[in-house]
Design a protein around this motif. Structure first.
Motif, mmCIF file in Angstrom:
data_model
loop_
_atom_site.group_PDB
_atom_site.id
_atom_site.type_symbol
_atom_site.label_atom_id
_atom_site.label_comp_id
_atom_site.label_asym_id
_atom_site.label_seq_id
_atom_site.Cartn_x
_atom_site.Cartn_y
_atom_site.Cartn_z
ATOM 1 N N ILE A 90 3.874 6.092 -4.585
ATOM 2 C CA ILE A 90 3.546 6.900 -3.415
ATOM 3 C C ILE A 90 3.073 8.272 -3.872
ATOM 4 C CG2 ILE A 90 4.394 7.857 -1.237
ATOM 5 C CD1 ILE A 90 6.671 5.787 -1.353
ATOM 6 N N MET B 72 -10.255 14.373 2.498
ATOM 7 C CA MET B 72 -9.456 14.122 1.289
ATOM 8 C C MET B 72 -9.804 15.092 0.156
ATOM 9 S SD MET B 72 -7.313 11.890 2.000
ATOM 10 C CE MET B 72 -7.135 11.509 3.722
ATOM 11 N N HIS C 172 -1.792 17.305 -4.090
ATOM 12 C CA HIS C 172 -0.529 16.585 -4.179
ATOM 13 C C HIS C 172 0.444 17.204 -5.185
ATOM 14 C CE1 HIS C 172 -2.875 14.435 -7.235
ATOM 15 N NE2 HIS C 172 -1.742 14.104 -7.781
ATOM 16 N N MET D 215 0.740 13.714 4.129
ATOM 17 C CA MET D 215 0.337 12.327 4.301
ATOM 18 C C MET D 215 0.664 11.535 3.037
ATOM 19 S SD MET D 215 -3.404 11.158 5.366
ATOM 20 C CE MET D 215 -3.725 9.511 5.898
ATOM 21 N N VAL E 15 0.503 8.481 0.668
ATOM 22 C CA VAL E 15 -0.435 7.370 0.487
ATOM 23 C C VAL E 15 0.119 6.417 -0.563
ATOM 24 C CG1 VAL E 15 -2.795 6.703 -0.110
ATOM 25 C CG2 VAL E 15 -2.386 8.874 1.052
ATOM 26 N N GLN E 16 0.123 5.136 -0.213
ATOM 27 C CA GLN E 16 0.528 4.103 -1.157
ATOM 28 C C GLN E 16 -0.372 2.905 -0.895
ATOM 29 O OE1 GLN E 16 4.105 4.676 1.169
ATOM 30 N NE2 GLN E 16 4.635 2.530 0.810
ATOM 31 N N GLN F 34 -2.237 0.137 0.714
ATOM 32 C CA GLN F 34 -2.420 -0.033 2.154
ATOM 33 C C GLN F 34 -2.364 -1.502 2.556
ATOM 34 O OE1 GLN F 34 -3.426 3.069 4.274
ATOM 35 N NE2 GLN F 34 -2.285 3.827 2.507
ATOM 36 N N TYR G 122 -7.893 3.753 -2.439
ATOM 37 C CA TYR G 122 -6.713 4.550 -2.076
ATOM 38 C C TYR G 122 -5.941 5.048 -3.297
ATOM 39 C CZ TYR G 122 -7.940 2.213 2.223
ATOM 40 O OH TYR G 122 -8.638 1.735 3.297
ATOM 41 N N ALA H 184 -4.242 3.486 -5.369
ATOM 42 C CA ALA H 184 -2.885 2.973 -5.205
ATOM 43 C C ALA H 184 -2.380 2.227 -6.424
ATOM 44 C CB ALA H 184 -2.834 2.055 -3.988
ATOM 45 N N GLN I 20 -6.508 4.479 10.346
ATOM 46 C CA GLN I 20 -6.455 3.612 9.177
ATOM 47 C C GLN I 20 -7.307 4.323 8.153
ATOM 48 O OE1 GLN I 20 -7.538 0.118 11.512
ATOM 49 N NE2 GLN I 20 -6.093 -1.021 10.248
ATOM 50 N N LEU I 21 -6.708 4.625 7.034
ATOM 51 C CA LEU I 21 -7.359 5.462 6.043
ATOM 52 C C LEU I 21 -8.650 4.793 5.547
ATOM 53 C CD1 LEU I 21 -6.650 8.179 4.874
ATOM 54 C CD2 LEU I 21 -5.347 7.033 3.083
ATOM 55 N N TYR J 273 -1.350 4.986 10.097
ATOM 56 C CA TYR J 273 -0.853 6.342 10.298
ATOM 57 C C TYR J 273 -0.993 6.648 11.775
ATOM 58 C CZ TYR J 273 -1.246 6.716 5.251
ATOM 59 O OH TYR J 273 -1.100 6.512 3.906
#
Lengths: 316, 214
Positions: free
Chosen positions: A134, A146, A151, A166, A168-169, A171, A214, A216, A299-300, A312
């Motif tokens: 995350i 973005m 972060h 926010m 983010v991980q 999705q 993302y 991720a 939805q990102l 979100y």
């Protein structure tokens, strides 16, 4: 250059070798071999050299239940040898009639990062170098740009006036670009909507990392480090079992918990109750209620057509 | 140069090459396995399910000191304590309570009156505006009596936090936090808190100066 000459010379050598030159040559040879061995030392430090068993293992979906039991036992053995604690490793399958979704209330989130660290603890992520599924972004109010996300924020107190946060991980997309680019099918989407990775099948090419919009996916550049007393022994094959150097990992909605009916770890520690998880196919579930009653969803990067299962939302 | 000498020279040269490689690895000349910067393990307060505060019910459960809740150790039964106000008609919290109570309920202190919630005839109970009496650990229904929509969200698991099992089956319990596990009834706005440390970079990078480059 006369190749014929040297070829015949080689034959002559064998003939003309006397005791003294043999001894001298072999002394040099021994030294040479020792030196070769020493220079290969870094290779030997790769303790994660695949065992024959792991090397010969079949593709996940082709494993019979007995074969899977053997694999799980091998993983438990390897983990016990390394961490001195015998884990409980299961191969948990998706449940019938269940499709997961995650809803995250951006009006509530204060950016405290408790989810990040609960996830690290639950999912046996490397503490050094740090691997975290995350990433909590901080954005100026009224912006979804973005480019403006930060972060590494670290103020005395959160939330900070003028900003929102926010997390983010993964999705868990319905249309995941990462799965499409995997050359060996080491990552796929299960019927409950979780995109999983078989760490024994992954070759570490990192195509999926590049494909994910993302950010991720995380790659183990080095051998992960987890203090022995911090290992979470409650494990799943496609979930939080220890990873080795050179494989990809990412959020899998805590398979070892969620396919057992439990909430994911990030939700359980959220101090503001911003995180909601459940079965969308059940209209009375928390996520079902939210998707039915709340008005503003994001939805990102939905313009990419990834169709995330991660929503979100804002309270209005 | 005869054939034997040639071999000796070649093998010797190889030996020297490998030896220097070995020496190189040993001395870590390429900086490969360089000791990584220590990263302190995160404080356990950042990965436990602790909430913002401990409610009366929680204090009862862990058998903590409950003397603050023993109203009639100080008050007299049948004699409701008088409420005092300052010049601006704001409630004055008496010294004896000021240690644990700061009154600020609502953005304009709209709900600061003690007896909006406490039963003045029996301090050990709570009371809703329509006269329903509740035990101190039943405060969620008290909050719900004024915060209807939020209470409905809470009841559906949407406001607040539910832990345990998403899959409600026999033996698979869910635990739903009560309002007062998160909100202080006297000052319900959620306070700010210190965040857990930010991620450490794999390779430390120069601080990017957003402010100056734009």
């Amino acid at each position: 250059m006369n190749s014929s000459n040297s070829a015949s010379g080689a034959v002559q050598t064998g003939d003309g070798m006397n005791r003294r030159s043999f001894l001298r040559a072999s002394a040099v040879l021994t030294t040479g071999l020792a030196a070769l061995a020493a220079s290969l030392k870094p290779l030997m430090e790769l303790e994660d050299f695949p065992t024959a068993e792991r090397f010969m293992q079949k593709y996940y979906t082709e494993l019979t239940p007995t074969e899977m039991d053997k694999v799980l036992k091998r993983i438990a053995d390897e983990t016990e040898a390394q961490y001195g604690k015998r884990p409980h490793v299961r191969d948990l399958k998706p449940m019938d009639g269940v499709e997961f979704a995650y809803c995250l209330n951006l009006t509530r989130c204060i950016g405290c990062r408790k989810c990040v660290h609960a996830c690290v603890k639950e999912n046996n992520q490397s503490r050094n170098p740090e691997i975290q599924y995350i990433r909590v972004l901080r954005l100026p109010h009224g912006s979804m740009d973005m480019e403006k996300a930060e972060h590494h924020y670290n103020p005395e107190k959160v939330p900070e006036p003028g900003f929102f946060n926010m997390p983010v991980q993964c999705q868990q997309c319905k249309n995941p670009p990462c799965v499409k680019v995997c050359p060996v099918h080491a990552t796929w989407t299960d019927t409950d909507g979780i995109t999983v990775i078989d760490y024994d099948w992954c070759i570490g090419c990192r195509y999926c990392e590049a494909a994910c919009p993302y950010w991720a996916r995380r790659f183990n550049f080095t051998k992960p480090f987890i203090p022995k007393d911090k290992l979470n022994p409650e494990m799943a094959y496609l979930g939080n079992r220890p990873r080795r150097q050179g494989v990809m990992e990412k959020c899998h909605f805590c398979i070892q918990r969620t396919r057992d009916g439990r909430y994911p770890a990030c939700l359980e520690v959220c101090p503001v109750g911003a995180r909601k998880f459940g079965n969308v196919l059940d209209p009375s579930s928390e996520v079902g209620t939210i998707l039915r009653t709340k008005r503003v969803f994001i939805q990102l990067k939905e313009e990419l057509g990834t169709s995330p299962r991660f929503f979100y939302y804002f309270d209005v | 140069m005869n054939q034997n000498t040639k071999i000796t020279v070649v093998v010797g040269a190889l030996a020297v090459a490998f030896l220097s490689l070995a020496a190189g690895f040993w001395a870590n000349a390429w900086g490969h396995q360089e000791a990584r910067e220590e990263i302190p393990l995160v404080d356990s307060q950042f990965n436990t399910p602790d909430t913002f505060r401990q409610s009366y019910a929680e204090l009862m459960r862990i058998k903590a000191d409950l003397s603050d809740f023993d109203c009639y150790a100080c008050h007299d039964k049948g004699k409701p304590p008088p409420i005092r106000y300052d010049k601006n008609h704001n409630i004055v919290v008496p010294q004896e309570h000021a240690g644990s109570i700061v009154m600020a309920h609502g953005s304009h202190d709209r709900n600061n009156l003690c007896f909006n919630c406490h039963d003045e005839q029996n301090l050990e109970l709570l009371q809703t505006r329509d006269g329903k009496q509740l035990k101190l650990f039943e405060s969620t229904r008290l909050c719900g009596s004024c915060h209807g929509p939020t209470y409905r969200d809470w009841d559906a698991g949407v406001h607040g936090r539910t832990g345990g099992f998403w899959d409600a089956k026999p033996n698979q319990e869910r635990t739903r936090l009560n309002c007062v596990d998160c909100h202080n009834p006297h000052k319900p706005k959620i306070p700010g808190r210190h965040p857990a440390p930010p991620p450490h970079m794999l390779h430390p990078v120069r601080q990017v100066e957003h402010a100056t480059t734009h």
